[in-house]
Design a protein around this motif. Structure first.
Motif, mmCIF file in Angstrom:
data_model
loop_
_atom_site.group_PDB
_atom_site.id
_atom_site.type_symbol
_atom_site.label_atom_id
_atom_site.label_comp_id
_atom_site.label_asym_id
_atom_site.label_seq_id
_atom_site.Cartn_x
_atom_site.Cartn_y
_atom_site.Cartn_z
ATOM 1 N N GLN A 294 0.119 -44.811 39.744
ATOM 2 C CA GLN A 294 -0.676 -44.233 38.651
ATOM 3 C C GLN A 294 -2.046 -43.807 39.184
ATOM 4 O OE1 GLN A 294 -1.621 -47.094 35.586
ATOM 5 N NE2 GLN A 294 -2.758 -45.642 34.347
ATOM 6 N N ASP A 295 -2.455 -42.584 38.858
ATOM 7 C CA ASP A 295 -3.767 -42.083 39.274
ATOM 8 C C ASP A 295 -4.854 -42.799 38.460
ATOM 9 O OD1 ASP A 295 -6.063 -40.659 39.882
ATOM 10 O OD2 ASP A 295 -5.177 -38.679 39.586
ATOM 11 N N ILE A 296 -5.706 -43.565 39.157
ATOM 12 C CA ILE A 296 -6.774 -44.299 38.448
ATOM 13 C C ILE A 296 -8.161 -43.753 38.814
ATOM 14 C CG2 ILE A 296 -5.440 -46.445 38.201
ATOM 15 C CD1 ILE A 296 -7.086 -47.572 40.620
ATOM 16 N N THR A 297 -8.196 -42.627 39.540
ATOM 17 C CA THR A 297 -9.454 -42.109 40.090
ATOM 18 C C THR A 297 -10.536 -41.936 39.037
ATOM 19 O OG1 THR A 297 -8.000 -40.803 41.536
ATOM 20 C CG2 THR A 297 -10.355 -40.438 41.761
ATOM 21 N N LYS A 298 -10.171 -41.399 37.890
ATOM 22 C CA LYS A 298 -11.185 -41.061 36.870
ATOM 23 C C LYS A 298 -11.281 -42.110 35.753
ATOM 24 C CE LYS A 298 -12.085 -37.117 38.894
ATOM 25 N NZ LYS A 298 -13.249 -37.112 39.802
ATOM 26 N N LYS A 299 -10.529 -43.178 35.877
ATOM 27 C CA LYS A 299 -10.580 -44.205 34.831
ATOM 28 C C LYS A 299 -11.910 -44.952 34.881
ATOM 29 C CE LYS A 299 -5.801 -45.784 34.004
ATOM 30 N NZ LYS A 299 -5.798 -46.028 32.563
ATOM 31 N N PRO A 300 -12.398 -45.452 33.731
ATOM 32 C CA PRO A 300 -13.586 -46.310 33.758
ATOM 33 C C PRO A 300 -13.237 -47.675 34.378
ATOM 34 C CG PRO A 300 -12.663 -46.248 31.544
ATOM 35 C CD PRO A 300 -11.873 -45.266 32.373
ATOM 36 N N THR A 301 -14.247 -48.400 34.831
ATOM 37 C CA THR A 301 -14.011 -49.669 35.535
ATOM 38 C C THR A 301 -13.193 -50.654 34.710
ATOM 39 O OG1 THR A 301 -16.003 -49.399 36.859
ATOM 40 C CG2 THR A 301 -15.165 -51.625 36.640
ATOM 41 N N HIS A 302 -13.506 -50.792 33.415
ATOM 42 C CA HIS A 302 -12.755 -51.763 32.601
ATOM 43 C C HIS A 302 -11.287 -51.344 32.495
ATOM 44 C CE1 HIS A 302 -13.870 -48.828 29.426
ATOM 45 N NE2 HIS A 302 -12.721 -49.180 28.881
ATOM 46 N N LEU B 138 -12.557 -49.418 42.270
ATOM 47 C CA LEU B 138 -12.799 -50.009 40.945
ATOM 48 C C LEU B 138 -13.529 -49.083 39.980
ATOM 49 C CD1 LEU B 138 -13.873 -53.724 41.351
ATOM 50 C CD2 LEU B 138 -12.041 -52.852 39.940
ATOM 51 N N GLY B 139 -13.994 -47.928 40.474
ATOM 52 C CA GLY B 139 -14.717 -47.013 39.603
ATOM 53 C C GLY B 139 -16.178 -47.361 39.417
ATOM 54 N N LEU B 140 -16.697 -48.337 40.179
ATOM 55 C CA LEU B 140 -18.119 -48.708 40.070
ATOM 56 C C LEU B 140 -19.007 -47.643 40.711
ATOM 57 C CD1 LEU B 140 -17.750 -52.491 40.968
ATOM 58 C CD2 LEU B 140 -18.474 -51.606 38.750
ATOM 59 N N THR B 141 -18.507 -47.033 41.790
ATOM 60 C CA THR B 141 -19.155 -45.856 42.387
ATOM 61 C C THR B 141 -18.063 -44.781 42.437
ATOM 62 O OG1 THR B 141 -18.628 -46.684 44.620
ATOM 63 C CG2 THR B 141 -20.834 -47.120 43.797
ATOM 64 N N PRO B 142 -17.914 -43.993 41.374
ATOM 65 C CA PRO B 142 -16.749 -43.109 41.242
ATOM 66 C C PRO B 142 -16.596 -42.109 42.391
ATOM 67 C CG PRO B 142 -17.977 -43.235 39.183
ATOM 68 C CD PRO B 142 -18.827 -43.891 40.228
ATOM 69 N N ALA B 143 -15.353 -41.823 42.731
ATOM 70 C CA ALA B 143 -15.056 -40.843 43.780
ATOM 71 C C ALA B 143 -15.465 -39.448 43.324
ATOM 72 C CB ALA B 143 -13.566 -40.872 44.105
ATOM 73 N N SER B 144 -16.074 -38.686 44.234
ATOM 74 C CA SER B 144 -16.422 -37.295 43.921
ATOM 75 C C SER B 144 -15.304 -36.350 44.363
ATOM 76 C CB SER B 144 -17.749 -36.914 44.589
ATOM 77 O OG SER B 144 -17.795 -37.345 45.926
ATOM 78 N N LYS B 145 -14.394 -36.873 45.192
ATOM 79 C CA LYS B 145 -13.269 -36.069 45.685
ATOM 80 C C LYS B 145 -12.193 -37.043 46.149
ATOM 81 C CE LYS B 145 -12.437 -32.551 49.262
ATOM 82 N NZ LYS B 145 -13.037 -31.959 50.472
ATOM 83 N N GLY B 146 -10.931 -36.594 46.133
ATOM 84 C CA GLY B 146 -9.830 -37.453 46.579
ATOM 85 C C GLY B 146 -9.176 -38.196 45.428
ATOM 86 N N ILE B 147 -8.127 -38.964 45.746
ATOM 87 C CA ILE B 147 -7.325 -39.625 44.708
ATOM 88 C C ILE B 147 -7.097 -41.094 45.067
ATOM 89 C CG2 ILE B 147 -5.060 -39.674 43.560
ATOM 90 C CD1 ILE B 147 -4.867 -36.654 44.023
ATOM 91 N N VAL B 148 -7.228 -41.960 44.052
ATOM 92 C CA VAL B 148 -6.864 -43.379 44.184
ATOM 93 C C VAL B 148 -5.699 -43.633 43.242
ATOM 94 C CG1 VAL B 148 -7.632 -45.770 43.966
ATOM 95 C CG2 VAL B 148 -9.271 -44.013 44.674
ATOM 96 N N THR B 149 -4.568 -44.098 43.791
ATOM 97 C CA THR B 149 -3.430 -44.427 42.937
ATOM 98 C C THR B 149 -3.084 -45.903 43.080
ATOM 99 O OG1 THR B 149 -1.937 -43.635 44.672
ATOM 100 C CG2 THR B 149 -2.345 -42.145 42.866
ATOM 101 N N PHE B 150 -2.770 -46.516 41.945
ATOM 102 C CA PHE B 150 -2.385 -47.927 41.890
ATOM 103 C C PHE B 150 -1.019 -48.018 41.214
ATOM 104 C CE2 PHE B 150 -2.748 -52.047 39.423
ATOM 105 C CZ PHE B 150 -2.467 -52.867 40.507
ATOM 106 N N LYS B 151 -0.033 -48.544 41.934
ATOM 107 C CA LYS B 151 1.352 -48.613 41.447
ATOM 108 C C LYS B 151 1.834 -47.240 40.963
ATOM 109 C CE LYS B 151 0.772 -51.901 38.461
ATOM 110 N NZ LYS B 151 1.058 -52.914 37.421
#
Length: 235
Positions: free
Chosen positions: A66-74, A51-64
């Motif tokens: 789409q890379d959402i790793t660096k997106k803000p929580t909202h 959710l970006g509440l504790t942002p990843a320092s490394k690695g990738i999160v993709t949703f459907k």
């Protein structure tokens, strides 16, 4: 079956602490994927990192895809991810009705149909529609938290410890609700109660000390006494 969420080699630091040290798993569309592990294994931090509440320092999160790793929580929430935190996160001073309204992106036909669905799933919410959230029982607060997350345009629900502190009869209701909701959304579930997790999970990922140890089909884990004893302390 399409991959809805992919967490790939994710590390997360909170202050000086290196909490997640390589978490990887996938959640397929229309399934319940369960994150398992002892207390302190990194399960809640994994949900917060998605959710970006504790942002990843490394690695990738993709949703459907789409890379959402660096997106803000909202921004992540707006892509269609709902969150039910461990403490439920409802507004105690607002009524059940107001809590539901706050969660809605818009009051269109689709959203109101989703609201009707969750009110049928959780009749207590209909019964206490005008009651303040703070006056609900623990089980009713959990139902409200799940209902709110569901109506907010959520194609993926992250649910943290829904059985925590609930009586067995209420846990049964929550389990039935999650199994029903799975027909309409994808779910990533953190759950310490293995009986519950094993009954509703399609797949599992075992975490230990901030790392992914093993993933697979829940039915296979149910049979694996050695792994359950080692990582979950049950046998």
């Amino acid at each position: 079956m399409n991959t809805m969420l992919k967490v790939d080699g994710v590390h997360t630091h909170i202050g000086q602490y290196h909490i997640l040290q390589g978490i990887s798993f996938e959640a397929k569309e229309g399934e319940v994927s369960v994150l398992l592990g002892r207390n302190g294994a990194g399960k809640t931090t994994t949900l917060k990192t998605i959710l970006g509440l504790t942002p990843a320092s490394k690695g990738i999160v993709t949703f459907k895809g789409q890379d959402i790793t660096k997106k803000p929580t909202h921004g992540i929430a707006n892509t269609g991810i709902g969150y039910v935190p461990e403490d439920q996160g409802i507004f105690g001073a607002l009524t059940v009705e107001e809590n539901m309204k706050v969660a809605m992106r818009k009051e269109d036909e689709v959203t109101l149909a989703k609201q009707d669905y969750v009110l049928n799933l959780f009749p207590d919410l209909k019964k206490f529609w005008k009651k303040d959230g703070g006056h609900l029982s623990g089980g009713q607060k959990q139902m409200l938290a799940m209902a709110r997350a569901f109506v907010g345009n959520s194609q993926l629900l992250l649910i943290d410890e829904p059985s925590k502190g609930l009586a067995p009869i209420v846990i049964e209701k929550v389990m039935e609700a999650i199994m029903d909701m799975k027909k309409h959304t994808t779910i990533v579930l953190v759950e310490q109660n293995f009986m519950m997790a094993s009954r509703i999970g399609d797949t599992y990922t075992l975490l230990d000390d901030g790392k992914t140890v093993q993933s697979g089909l829940m039915q296979e884990l149910i049979q694996d006494e050695q792994v359950k004893r080692k990582y979950l302390g049950i046998g």
